[in-house]
Motif scaffolding. Structure first.
Motif, mmCIF file in Angstrom:
data_model
loop_
_atom_site.group_PDB
_atom_site.id
_atom_site.type_symbol
_atom_site.label_atom_id
_atom_site.label_comp_id
_atom_site.label_asym_id
_atom_site.label_seq_id
_atom_site.Cartn_x
_atom_site.Cartn_y
_atom_site.Cartn_z
ATOM 1 N N LEU A 98 1.123 -1.086 0.151
ATOM 2 C CA LEU A 98 0.159 -0.404 0.458
ATOM 3 C C LEU A 98 1.061 0.965 0.261
ATOM 4 O O LEU A 98 1.450 1.081 0.801
ATOM 5 C CB LEU A 98 -0.984 -0.282 1.133
ATOM 6 C CG LEU A 98 -2.301 0.946 1.056
ATOM 7 C CD1 LEU A 98 -2.599 1.129 -0.380
ATOM 8 C CD2 LEU A 98 -2.488 1.181 2.853
ATOM 9 N N ASN A 99 0.722 2.306 -1.209
ATOM 10 C CA ASN A 99 2.146 3.083 -1.524
ATOM 11 C C ASN A 99 1.015 4.608 -1.888
ATOM 12 O O ASN A 99 0.782 3.806 -2.283
ATOM 13 C CB ASN A 99 2.839 2.660 -1.715
ATOM 14 C CG ASN A 99 2.690 1.816 -3.615
ATOM 15 O OD1 ASN A 99 2.339 1.344 -3.710
ATOM 16 N ND2 ASN A 99 2.523 3.102 -4.406
ATOM 17 N N SER B 128 -3.563 14.213 -4.313
ATOM 18 C CA SER B 128 -4.174 14.226 -3.250
ATOM 19 C C SER B 128 -2.689 12.688 -2.789
ATOM 20 O O SER B 128 -2.114 12.661 -2.655
ATOM 21 C CB SER B 128 -5.632 14.060 -3.224
ATOM 22 O OG SER B 128 -5.825 12.810 -3.790
ATOM 23 N N LEU B 129 -3.747 12.608 -1.736
ATOM 24 C CA LEU B 129 -3.231 11.219 -0.837
ATOM 25 C C LEU B 129 -3.269 10.504 -0.864
ATOM 26 O O LEU B 129 -3.871 9.220 -0.753
ATOM 27 C CB LEU B 129 -3.282 11.892 0.969
ATOM 28 C CG LEU B 129 -2.939 13.034 1.593
ATOM 29 C CD1 LEU B 129 -3.568 13.061 3.132
ATOM 30 C CD2 LEU B 129 -1.306 12.824 1.275
ATOM 31 N N HIS B 130 -4.178 10.181 -2.842
ATOM 32 C CA HIS B 130 -4.883 8.917 -2.427
ATOM 33 C C HIS B 130 -3.586 7.781 -2.733
ATOM 34 O O HIS B 130 -2.306 8.192 -3.144
ATOM 35 C CB HIS B 130 -5.442 9.115 -3.953
ATOM 36 C CG HIS B 130 -6.786 9.758 -4.206
ATOM 37 N ND1 HIS B 130 -7.748 10.035 -4.876
ATOM 38 C CD2 HIS B 130 -6.753 10.532 -2.671
ATOM 39 C CE1 HIS B 130 -8.287 10.492 -4.675
ATOM 40 N NE2 HIS B 130 -8.216 10.931 -3.804
ATOM 41 N N LYS B 131 -4.165 7.081 -2.292
ATOM 42 C CA LYS B 131 -3.129 4.928 -2.248
ATOM 43 C C LYS B 131 -3.274 4.039 -2.989
ATOM 44 O O LYS B 131 -4.664 4.156 -3.644
ATOM 45 C CB LYS B 131 -2.903 5.131 -1.467
ATOM 46 C CG LYS B 131 -2.394 5.881 -0.384
ATOM 47 C CD LYS B 131 -2.415 5.647 1.347
ATOM 48 C CE LYS B 131 -1.351 6.586 2.572
ATOM 49 N NZ LYS B 131 -1.305 5.640 3.577
ATOM 50 N N ARG B 132 -2.816 3.589 -3.490
ATOM 51 C CA ARG B 132 -3.129 2.487 -4.114
ATOM 52 C C ARG B 132 -2.731 0.845 -3.574
ATOM 53 O O ARG B 132 -1.457 0.973 -2.963
ATOM 54 C CB ARG B 132 -2.157 2.160 -5.930
ATOM 55 C CG ARG B 132 -2.496 3.537 -7.255
ATOM 56 C CD ARG B 132 -1.736 3.033 -7.928
ATOM 57 N NE ARG B 132 -2.007 3.991 -9.081
ATOM 58 C CZ ARG B 132 -2.815 3.830 -9.850
ATOM 59 N NH1 ARG B 132 -4.048 3.276 -9.880
ATOM 60 N NH2 ARG B 132 -3.080 4.817 -10.649
ATOM 61 N N GLU C 20 -7.261 0.830 -7.742
ATOM 62 C CA GLU C 20 -7.540 2.778 -8.527
ATOM 63 C C GLU C 20 -7.430 3.401 -7.034
ATOM 64 O O GLU C 20 -7.054 2.748 -5.440
ATOM 65 C CB GLU C 20 -9.277 3.224 -8.765
ATOM 66 C CG GLU C 20 -10.313 2.579 -9.811
ATOM 67 C CD GLU C 20 -9.074 2.730 -11.004
ATOM 68 O OE1 GLU C 20 -8.701 3.848 -11.180
ATOM 69 O OE2 GLU C 20 -9.285 1.808 -11.827
ATOM 70 N N PRO C 21 -7.068 4.673 -7.558
ATOM 71 C CA PRO C 21 -6.411 5.185 -5.919
ATOM 72 C C PRO C 21 -7.799 5.619 -5.324
ATOM 73 O O PRO C 21 -8.629 6.007 -5.830
ATOM 74 C CB PRO C 21 -5.933 6.523 -6.636
ATOM 75 C CG PRO C 21 -5.581 6.159 -8.645
ATOM 76 C CD PRO C 21 -6.272 4.774 -8.676
ATOM 77 N N LYS C 22 -7.511 5.420 -3.798
ATOM 78 C CA LYS C 22 -8.586 5.574 -2.807
ATOM 79 C C LYS C 22 -7.473 6.025 -1.672
ATOM 80 O O LYS C 22 -6.201 6.108 -2.014
ATOM 81 C CB LYS C 22 -8.596 3.791 -2.546
ATOM 82 C CG LYS C 22 -9.326 3.017 -4.146
ATOM 83 C CD LYS C 22 -10.575 3.523 -3.505
ATOM 84 C CE LYS C 22 -11.314 2.378 -4.795
ATOM 85 N NZ LYS C 22 -12.537 2.819 -5.666
ATOM 86 N N GLU D 92 -9.707 -8.154 -3.224
ATOM 87 C CA GLU D 92 -9.795 -9.688 -3.688
ATOM 88 C C GLU D 92 -8.163 -9.146 -4.200
ATOM 89 O O GLU D 92 -7.825 -7.926 -4.485
ATOM 90 C CB GLU D 92 -10.717 -9.953 -4.868
ATOM 91 C CG GLU D 92 -12.102 -9.722 -4.164
ATOM 92 C CD GLU D 92 -13.069 -10.648 -5.352
ATOM 93 O OE1 GLU D 92 -12.491 -10.613 -6.319
ATOM 94 O OE2 GLU D 92 -13.841 -10.755 -4.701
ATOM 95 N N ARG D 93 -7.905 -10.431 -5.369
ATOM 96 C CA ARG D 93 -6.439 -10.286 -5.330
ATOM 97 C C ARG D 93 -6.250 -9.529 -6.655
ATOM 98 O O ARG D 93 -5.576 -9.374 -7.057
ATOM 99 C CB ARG D 93 -5.999 -11.852 -5.243
ATOM 100 C CG ARG D 93 -4.791 -12.316 -5.972
ATOM 101 C CD ARG D 93 -4.162 -13.430 -5.757
ATOM 102 N NE ARG D 93 -5.105 -14.369 -6.583
ATOM 103 C CZ ARG D 93 -4.373 -14.219 -8.367
ATOM 104 N NH1 ARG D 93 -2.960 -13.833 -8.667
ATOM 105 N NH2 ARG D 93 -5.104 -15.644 -8.845
ATOM 106 N N ASN D 94 -7.000 -9.458 -7.103
ATOM 107 C CA ASN D 94 -7.122 -9.163 -8.769
ATOM 108 C C ASN D 94 -7.357 -7.079 -8.178
ATOM 109 O O ASN D 94 -7.437 -6.523 -9.751
ATOM 110 C CB ASN D 94 -8.515 -9.291 -9.280
ATOM 111 C CG ASN D 94 -9.964 -9.480 -9.178
ATOM 112 O OD1 ASN D 94 -10.219 -8.596 -7.965
ATOM 113 N ND2 ASN D 94 -11.003 -10.068 -9.122
ATOM 114 N N GLY D 95 -7.699 -6.703 -7.418
ATOM 115 C CA GLY D 95 -7.823 -5.155 -6.439
ATOM 116 C C GLY D 95 -9.373 -4.937 -6.626
ATOM 117 O O GLY D 95 -8.865 -3.436 -6.506
#
Length: 1200
Positions: free
Chosen positions: A191-192, A199-203, A219-221, A256-259
């Motif tokens: 998680l980075n 913004s402070l969105h992470k993937r 997706e960036p969240k 899930e594992r598929n993101g």
């Protein structure tokens, strides 16, 4: 339908130096049971987890630990820390990028690598083969346990022209990047921060283990912090959404594992709350989190079931404590919590059923208790009937019930105690969908941290509380005097309500609580349970299974020897005390289940593979009659408490182990196969309901009705003479109706038939009962394996019933239905339904009383013909309806014949029309009968119905004109001859009948009877032939005298008879004729010698003074004696040979059985084909069988 109970909580303080030093990281060595901590002063502390089990709590509150210093350069500090099982050492990452391998046992530190930009995160794979490292520059490095770099990848694709080695970039890349591995170690997630977002969105990214290939990216969240946790089973990846912008509290999401995101739920806290840590337990069923909100850190534990996340437990700490946690890797229900200042707490949880003794489910869900009375309706979770809302999350609860009210006590995470009084259970339907807010009780003192809580009485609570924990002092009520308390205390709490308690209403406020008695405890209390056989008393279980008794106002009993016989062999987290009925007063029986599945009763192990258990009571006084237990092999056993008290479990239930070779019919009696693996017993429905409630691993509820419990409840109703309730249970569960009659014996039921009809009332149910009665005692056939159906108190009456049944012509069906019919006529007013029910009893009699039923229908028909104004016409069904009902119950052909048997042609025609017979078949026949005289009509009807005796009576009544038909009828059906002789008075005709009868007997080879009958009608020649045919020479010669034959004719006849008898092998009889009628002494003596009648032969020879004949008799007797002796010797030799052969065959069979036993096989285990082969092989053996034959037999008998 289960709650998470904290049954053991041990807290010790790590001795830290007085200077400002805090614990930052932790690691666990599973093999050697060691706990490691890294501090802000670069120190490593090592503590033994066994210290938390061996220390006595009040004696010591601190734990000694080994301290090792990790030598780092000035300004360098520890940033990551973990334990490598393969190296048996700690891997330490620092802010300068150094990777240190620290050997705890040798206190040695070795630098094994350097990562540019510093180490942000270290995470070894689950199998320990790989080590993943994230650097301060955002690089992902994966290396082997030999420190060989497999690959290095950037967490994010950087913009063009930006170098990861540029200090400006590293200075802005400040966010920590966590790593979480899947349970099998094939993938890991990171998680980075997203590089393409301002913004402070992470993937969330998922990486492949061996090649470092990026498998999926979300997706960036707006994810919160560095919280990332992959479920060990691999199904979900847990992260936290920061929803401050939406003015909402954080929520936990699952990917899930598929993101792709699968689901999420809100933590239900304030908007400014933050989730600091997320941890899955090793069983992947509990999710623990540290939630920071206001002045507190909350340890929250969620459980997922039926698509709903339940908050099952919450522990509150002060914010400055800096709470951290981790699950034990091999114990799914052990949580290790520690604070920055070194307080380490080990919490052991257990799952307990949420279903109380009265079948009410109380499910904890955060600050709510969801109430579901299963006795009213089986509401599937997460739905419920109504709920109780509390000021804070519920940690522990206790429930008390009696006939008039229900009381609930709950301890909250903020230290408060709440009490609610609910109305009687039968009024709960009016509370559907409501939510009641329960206020905290009013108290001047703090109660500590509740571990156990039970009710002693309707206004007295008993608790085990712990003082001295960080979360024990979170309550604002804590005073200096309570703060001085330390350790575990037994507290008796008295409750009073200042508000008026109205019947039928819920009382949720105005409760005052005070501690009336407080005792310090010297050891850990595993569990407490109220004593149902003694008021205001309870049993306490200490570590190791020791049981002591607590009595209100008196405290803990010091007579330990008194309770040694009921103590458990080991600690049993699941403990229950139930009342059992004996000949005297009620007796408490203690049951305990330990964590390895051993179910114990008062110091004895009754089952070694138990997974869950519960109890069933068939009476209103709640005396337990059955133990219901489920095994780890998914088998459900119904155990009689009487078998436990008498020590017959091993004999009756074979140690609760399924034997594969057991017959199917035996399996259904002793146990039930649970259809879904892992299902647990959550509760039972007592009394007439007789149900067991199971909850599967998926969360859904299943209600089953074991045949043993159902039959037990039916028997209980019959004993109490509640026939109506018994019939309802029989119909509901499809039990054979005959159990109502056969349990106490059908002759005893005859006396209760009136009460049976009075209680049941429903004529449709009585009709159904009548149709099911059969001439069979099902307690000895269908239900013979249920011992409680053949109790000794009923055996005598059943034996008398069986004797009377054999001695009389009455049978069960006819007698019971006759009693029911009389009861209907006496108790039930005249109605159409009653008449149809009576017709049913007639049709179902054995044999069916169809004539009587038709007579009743005939009466109804005659009433109809009188007109509709007749007073009885309104109380009966129509004749057509009654007839159709009878035809539906009986064979139409039998009803038609019964109508003919009444000699009512009109009724027969109506029956034929309603039975859908073809008019062309019956109308000509009925018309022909109508044209006949009455007696002739009845004669023809009797012939058709095979009523030959009636037909004979009628044909005799017709006179001499039909004498030939009468004689033909008797000749065709010879059994009518005796009746014909009684009906016919003319002597001539009687002689003709006798002669016809004798001819029939002669044709049937009954010559003796035929001869006697011929003599009755003076037919002497036929009598002589009959005597001659049966070999009765005396009768032949007697009839010859009656015929007055001449002397020569008699002598000739005697010679013929002598020859015939000699040919038939009757020389003795022939000798009599030769001597008495033929006067031939020589032939007579020879015939006597042939008959071996030596004494008679000598007598005759001496009588005639014939020396030659005397000598002949002597010689013949000596010759015969020698012959008999020779036969005896030869037979004796044969018997000796046969005995030797038998012994040889028996020895071989014993040797074969011994060899098969050595191979864990017995002769009974062989299949039918093998047994057949074995028998054939044995039958072929003889005294001279060789070893080769034995080897051949063994080849046949061996399994393929």
């Amino acid at each position: 339908m289960k709650n998470l109970k904290l049954y053991s909580e041990v807290s010790l303080n790590l001795e830290l130096p007085p200077k400002e030093e805090t614990l930052l990281f932790s690691a666990l060595d599973i093999e050697r049971n060691r706990l490691f901590f890294a501090s802000s002063a670069n120190n490593i502390y090592t503590a033994q987890l066994s210290s938390f089990q061996n220390e006595r709590v009040p004696a010591k509150t601190s734990i000694s630990a080994e301290v090792d210093q990790v030598e780092l350069e000035a300004g360098d500090f520890i940033t990551s820390f973990d334990y490598l099982m393969e190296k048996e050492a700690l891997i330490v990452g620092t802010s300068d990028g150094l990777l240190h391998l620290h050997g705890v046992d040798g206190n040695s530190t070795e630098v094994v690598g350097k990562v540019e930009g510093g180490v942000r995160c270290i995470s070894p794979s689950p199998d320990g083969d790989l080590l993943a490292v994230i650097s301060g520059f955002g690089q992902l490095l994966v290396m082997t346990h030999d420190w060989d770099l497999l690959y290095e990848n950037p967490l994010e694709d950087l913009p063009e022209g930006v170098d990861v080695r540029e200090p400006d970039f590293s200075s802005t890349y400040t966010s920590e990047s966590p790593i979480s591995w899947r349970g099998d170690g094939k993938y890991f997630a990171t998680l980075n921060e997203s590089s393409d977002s301002t913004s402070l969105h992470k993937r969330l990214k998922v990486w492949e283990r061996d090649s470092g290939t990026l498998q999926a990216s979300s997706e960036p969240k707006v994810f919160m912090g560095a919280v990332l946790e992959w479920m060990p089973s691999g199904a979900k990846i847990a992260v936290v959404y920061d929803r401050t912008v939406e003015n909402k509290c954080p929520s936990i999401a699952f990917f899930e594992r598929n993101g792709l995101e699968r689901s999420s739920f809100s933590i239900n806290e304030q908007i400014d709350a933050t989730v600091e840590i997320l941890k899955w337990n090793s069983g992947s069923d509990l999710l623990a989190a540290v939630v920071r909100c206001g002045n507190y850190d909350f340890v929250k534990i969620w459980f997922f079931s039926n698509n709903h996340w339940y908050l099952k437990h919450e522990i509150r700490y002060l914010r400055q404590d800096g709470m951290r946690l981790m699950w034990h890797p091999t114990k799914p229900l052990q949580l290790i919590c520690w604070t920055l200042d070194g307080q380490i707490t080990i919490c052991d949880f257990i799952w307990t059923t949420a279903v109380m003794e009265n079948s009410t489910a109380l499910v904890i869900d955060g600050s709510k208790i969801l109430v579901t009375p299963l006795s009213l309706s089986l509401i599937p979770p997460p739905m419920y009937l109504f709920s109780l809302k509390f000021p804070a999350a519920v940690r522990e609860m206790a429930f008390y019930t009696n006939s008039s009210k229900n009381c609930l006590a709950a301890s909250l995470s903020d230290g408060c105690l709440c009490v609610a009084e609910l109305p009687a259970s039968d009024m709960w339907e009016e509370m559907d969908g409501k939510e009641f807010f329960v206020e905290a009780s009013i108290s001047d003192i703090a109660f500590g941290s509740f571990i156990h809580l039970i009710w002693l009485d309707s206004h007295v609570l008993l608790s085990v509380s712990h003082y001295g924990f960080s979360h024990s002092n979170c309550s604002s009520r804590a005073t200096s005097s309570e703060a001085a308390l330390l350790g575990f205390y037994m507290q008796e709490i008295t409750l009073e309500c200042s508000e008026d308690q109205a019947p039928g209403l819920t009382t949720c406020s105005g409760w005052h609580a005070k501690i009336s008695n407080q005792n310090s405890l010297e050891g850990f209390v595993i569990g407490i349970a109220p004593n149902p056989a003694k008021r205001c008393s309870a049993f306490l279980q200490f570590g190791g299974g020791k049981i002591v008794e607590y009595t209100s106002k008196l405290g803990i009993s010091r007579d330990a020897v008194k309770h040694d016989d009921i103590s458990f062999l080991s600690s049993c987290p699941w403990m229950s005390v139930v009342p059992v009925g004996t000949n005297g007063p009620l007796k408490p029986l203690l049951f305990g289940l330990d964590d390895v599945g051993r179910l114990q009763v008062s110091g004895k192990i009754i089952c070694n593979n138990c997974s869950s258990f519960s109890f069933y009571s068939k009476l209103d006084d709640k005396v337990i009659s059955h133990l219901i237990l489920a095994t780890k092999q998914d088998l459900l056993f119904i155990v009689d408490i009487s078998h436990i008290l008498r020590g017959e479990l091993e004999l009756k239930y074979e140690n609760f182990i399924h034997v594969a070779s057991r017959r199917k019919e035996e399996e259904s009696i002793s146990f039930i196969n649970i259809w879904e693996r892992g299902a647990k017993i959550v509760g039972v429905l007592h009394g007439d309901e007789a149900a067991v409630i199971l909850q599967t691993t998926r969360g859904n509820l299943e209600c089953i009705y074991p045949r043993k419990l159902v039959l037990s409840s039916i028997v209980n109703a019959l004993i109490q003479r509640r026939f109506g309730d018994a019939l309802v249970m029989v119909r509901r569960h499809r039990i054979d109706f005959n159990v109502i009659v056969d349990y106490c014996g059908w002759q005893e039921f005859l006396q209760s038939a009136l009460e049976f009809v009075k209680q049941v009332k429903n004529l449709s149910h009585i009709t159904e009962f009548v149709c099911a009665i059969k001439n069979e005692n099902i307690t000895e056939t269908l239900y013979k394996k249920f011992e409680f159906l053949s109790l000794p108190c009923h055996k005598e009456s059943k034996d008398v019933q069986a004797k009377d049944f054999r001695d009389s012509e009455a049978n069960k069906v006819s007698s019971v239905l006759l009693a029911i019919r009389k009861a209907l006529e006496d108790q039930v007013p005249e109605s159409s339904a009653r008449e149809l029910c009576i017709l049913t009893t007639l049709a179902r009699s054995d044999p069916p009383a169809l004539e009587e039923a038709l007579e009743r229908i005939k009466v109804i028909r005659e009433t109809e013909l009188l007109g509709s104004d007749h007073p009885r016409s309104m109380s009966y069904p129509s004749a057509e309806e009654a007839l159709k009902h009878l035809l539906w119950l009986s064979d139409p052909e039998a009803v038609y014949e019964a109508a003919l048997g009444l000699y009512d042609l009109n009724l027969a025609a109506i029956v034929a029309l309603n039975s859908q017979r073809d008019p062309k078949e019956f109308l000509p026949f009925l018309q022909e009968l109508e044209r006949m005289p009455a007696l002739l009509m009845r004669y023809n009807i009797d012939l058709r119905l095979h009523k030959f005796e009636n037909a004979l009576k009628h044909v005799v009544s017709l006179g001499d004109a039909y004498y030939a038909d009468c004689l033909d009828l008797m000749q065709k059906y010879p059994q009518l001859f005796p009746l014909g002789l009684q009906l016919i008075t003319d002597p001539v005709k009687r002689e003709q009948v006798l002669e016809a009868w004798a001819d029939h007997l002669s044709d049937e080879k009954c010559f003796e009877d035929a001869a006697t009958t011929y003599l009755c009608c003076t037919s002497l020649e036929k009598a002589m032939k009959a005597y001659h045919a049966c070999g009765n020479w005396r009768g032949v010669l007697t009839v010859a005298g009656l015929l007055k034959l001449g002397k020569e004719e008699v002598v000739q006849l005697a010679h013929e008879l002598c020859e015939e008898l000699q040919a038939l092998g009757k020389p003795g009889e022939a000798a009599k004729i030769a001597l008495e009628y033929c006067q031939d002494v020589n032939s007579g003596i020879n015939l006597l010698i042939s008959a071996r009648d030596w004494e008679e032969a000598l007598r005759v020879a001496f009588m005639h003074t014939r020396e030659d004949l005397i000598s002949e008799v002597k010689n013949a007797s000596l010759e015969c004696a020698n012959y008999v002796i020779g036969e005896y010797k030869e037979g004796l030799e044969k018997v000796g040979k046969y005995l030797a052969r038998y012994l040889a065959v028996r020895q071989r069979r014993l040797l074969l059985a011994a060899k098969l036993q050595a191979e864990d096989r017995t002769m009974n285990d062989l299949d039918d084909d093998t047994i057949s082969e074995s028998s054939s092989a044995f039958s072929g053996m003889s005294v001279y069988t060789t070893g080769y034959a034995f080897y051949t037999f063994m080849s046949h008998a061996s399994p393929p």
